[in-house]
Design an enzyme around this catalytic site. Structure first.
Site, short mmCIF file in Angstrom:
data_model
loop_
_atom_site.label_atom_id
_atom_site.label_comp_id
_atom_site.label_asym_id
_atom_site.label_seq_id
_atom_site.Cartn_x
_atom_site.Cartn_y
_atom_site.Cartn_z
N HIS A 61 -6.14 -66.12 -48.38
CA HIS A 61 -5.87 -65.01 -47.47
C HIS A 61 -6.87 -63.90 -47.75
O HIS A 61 -6.73 -63.15 -48.73
CB HIS A 61 -4.45 -64.49 -47.61
CG HIS A 61 -4.09 -63.44 -46.59
ND1 HIS A 61 -3.46 -63.75 -45.41
CD2 HIS A 61 -4.32 -62.10 -46.57
CE1 HIS A 61 -3.29 -62.64 -44.70
NE2 HIS A 61 -3.80 -61.62 -45.39
N CYS A 62 -7.88 -63.79 -46.90
CA CYS A 62 -8.86 -62.71 -47.00
C CYS A 62 -9.41 -62.45 -45.60
O CYS A 62 -9.09 -63.18 -44.65
CB CYS A 62 -9.98 -63.06 -47.98
SG CYS A 62 -10.76 -64.66 -47.68
N HIS A 63 -10.19 -61.40 -45.46
CA HIS A 63 -10.66 -60.97 -44.15
C HIS A 63 -12.15 -60.63 -44.22
O HIS A 63 -12.71 -60.44 -45.30
CB HIS A 63 -9.92 -59.71 -43.68
CG HIS A 63 -8.44 -59.78 -43.79
ND1 HIS A 63 -7.64 -60.43 -42.87
CD2 HIS A 63 -7.58 -59.28 -44.73
CE1 HIS A 63 -6.37 -60.32 -43.22
NE2 HIS A 63 -6.31 -59.62 -44.35
N TYR A 122 -6.62 -48.98 -36.32
CA TYR A 122 -7.32 -48.38 -37.45
C TYR A 122 -8.78 -48.81 -37.40
O TYR A 122 -9.14 -49.80 -36.77
CB TYR A 122 -6.71 -48.82 -38.78
CG TYR A 122 -6.86 -50.30 -39.09
CD1 TYR A 122 -7.95 -50.78 -39.80
CD2 TYR A 122 -5.90 -51.23 -38.66
CE1 TYR A 122 -8.10 -52.14 -40.08
CE2 TYR A 122 -6.04 -52.58 -38.94
CZ TYR A 122 -7.14 -53.03 -39.65
OH TYR A 122 -7.28 -54.38 -39.91
N THR A 145 -6.73 -57.47 -37.62
CA THR A 145 -6.25 -56.81 -36.39
C THR A 145 -7.27 -55.82 -35.83
O THR A 145 -7.26 -55.56 -34.63
CB THR A 145 -4.92 -56.09 -36.64
OG1 THR A 145 -5.10 -55.11 -37.67
CG2 THR A 145 -3.85 -57.07 -37.08
N TYR A 161 3.03 -62.24 -39.66
CA TYR A 161 3.11 -61.06 -40.52
C TYR A 161 4.22 -60.18 -39.97
O TYR A 161 4.20 -59.80 -38.80
CB TYR A 161 1.77 -60.33 -40.51
CG TYR A 161 1.65 -59.20 -41.52
CD1 TYR A 161 2.35 -59.22 -42.72
CD2 TYR A 161 0.82 -58.11 -41.26
CE1 TYR A 161 2.21 -58.19 -43.64
CE2 TYR A 161 0.67 -57.08 -42.18
CZ TYR A 161 1.36 -57.13 -43.36
OH TYR A 161 1.24 -56.10 -44.28
N HIS A 209 2.70 -62.79 -47.25
CA HIS A 209 3.17 -61.85 -48.28
C HIS A 209 4.70 -61.83 -48.43
O HIS A 209 5.31 -60.78 -48.56
CB HIS A 209 2.65 -60.44 -47.96
CG HIS A 209 1.25 -60.42 -47.44
ND1 HIS A 209 0.26 -61.25 -47.90
CD2 HIS A 209 0.66 -59.67 -46.46
CE1 HIS A 209 -0.88 -61.01 -47.24
NE2 HIS A 209 -0.65 -60.07 -46.37
N ASP A 244 -6.25 -61.00 -50.23
CA ASP A 244 -6.14 -60.03 -49.13
C ASP A 244 -7.34 -59.09 -49.10
O ASP A 244 -7.28 -58.03 -48.47
CB ASP A 244 -4.84 -59.22 -49.21
CG ASP A 244 -4.55 -58.46 -47.91
OD1 ASP A 244 -4.86 -59.00 -46.83
OD2 ASP A 244 -4.04 -57.33 -47.97
N ASN A 302 -5.64 -50.88 -44.97
CA ASN A 302 -4.46 -50.01 -44.83
C ASN A 302 -3.83 -49.66 -46.17
O ASN A 302 -2.62 -49.55 -46.28
CB ASN A 302 -3.42 -50.66 -43.91
CG ASN A 302 -2.34 -49.69 -43.49
OD1 ASN A 302 -2.55 -48.48 -43.46
ND2 ASN A 302 -1.17 -50.21 -43.17
#
Length: 308
Positions: free
Chosen positions: A37-39, A55, A83, A163, A187, A263, A268
């Site tokens: 899980h990473c972006h 954001y 997102t 999520y 999570h 993550d 955020n």
């Protein structure tokens, strides 16, 4: 790792940049471990952020992600669409194309996505779609549209990642249990770790996992869930220890249906930015045997993302 920037976009005030000099973990990851899980964010001058975003992050592109992968000792990544990019998956797909087969992706799609686009994403390495129910991050999408998308990706062997926050699980239960795909929950459904690990709220989550074998959980993001934070205790670093009972209970109860990820780059966050090396050192506290560690970090993500 080079320092983050925001390109020509103005970063949301108060949001922290990712930790540019993470420690090298003391915990030696099993060979073939996957950061599941990473972006990637941008960079914004190449992959602009979505106009409807809630954001604006700092840039955090593929080169920084792959440098972190190698520094921490992971072999592969699962890159989840952020997102801030909406349903424009180009940054994620570009990272997959540059990974040499060492990354898979989770996309965000809308109802108007074509079968040809889905097939193209599958060939690129996408293996799932993400539905976000956290209202402060995304606008509401009708559930009939989400169910339609799930039905269309099921023949590809993809799964759905969701999520949400713990208080919303009762309202989402019927939708989740009706999905025609494997369901992966981000999570741990964001439990309130101030409440008992055997209390009503987390027990409902455990019941969902117990009664529905198509449901998986990521035991990630202690930095988001912890009330105590990354404090040092008794002269030794024991970060996020209030999250340990929740994560460990899931790992030991459902060892074949849990995943872990950094993550990165931790969107955020306003209170503190975690050191990813210390996050890796959190793993043996929730998966306490070599067998559980291998399932969590290698066997499970490989089966779900590289099983074909």
């Amino acid at each position: 790792m080079s320092k983050p920037t925001s390109g020509h976009f103005t970063k949301t005030p108060g949001w922290l940049d990712w930790y540019a000099e993470p420690a090298r973990p003391r915990f030696r990851l099993p060979p073939g471990s996957v950061d599941a899980h990473c972006h990637v964010f941008g960079p914004g001058d190449t992959f602009p952020y979505a106009p409807e975003r809630k954001y604006t992050p700092c840039d955090a592109g593929k080169h920084q992600l792959f440098a972190l992968r190698d520094h921490l000792g992971f072999d592969k990544n699962v890159i989840v669409q952020a997102t801030c990019h909406g349903a424009d998956n180009r940054a994620m797909l570009d990272a997959l194309a540059s990974a040499g087969g060492r990354a898979r992706g989770v996309a965000t799609v809308r109802r108007d996505v074509t079968d040809e686009q889905l097939q193209s994403m599958h060939a690129a390495g996408v293996r799932g779609v993400r539905f976000n129910f956290v209202k402060r991050l995304v606008d509401f999408t009708p559930r009939d549209e989400l169910m339609e998308i799930a039905a269309r990706i099921a023949p590809l062997g993809w799964h759905v990642v969701v999520y949400f926050e713990a208080l919303d699980l009762p309202d989402l239960w019927d939708f989740f249990t009706a999905l025609p795909t494997t369901l992966v929950i981000d999570h741990m459904g964001r439990p309130d770790v101030r409440k008992p690990v055997d209390g009503v709220e987390f027990e409902l989550f455990m019941t969902l996992m117990r009664e529905h074998p198509h449901v998986w959980s990521k035991v990630s993001c202690p930095e988001r869930l912890s009330v105590g934070g990354p404090r040092a205790l008794d002269g030794e670093a024991h970060p996020y220890r209030d999250v340990v009972p929740f994560s460990r209970r899931l790992v030991e109860s459902f060892p074949d249906r849990v995943l872990w990820g950094t993550d990165w780059p931790h969107p955020n966050l306003k209170d503190h930015m975690p050191d990813d090396g210390l996050l890796v050192d959190f793993i043996p506290r929730i998966a306490v045997t070599e067998a559980l560690q291998r399932k969590l970090l290698v066997d499970n993500p490989m089966r779900l993302y590289w099983g074909d």
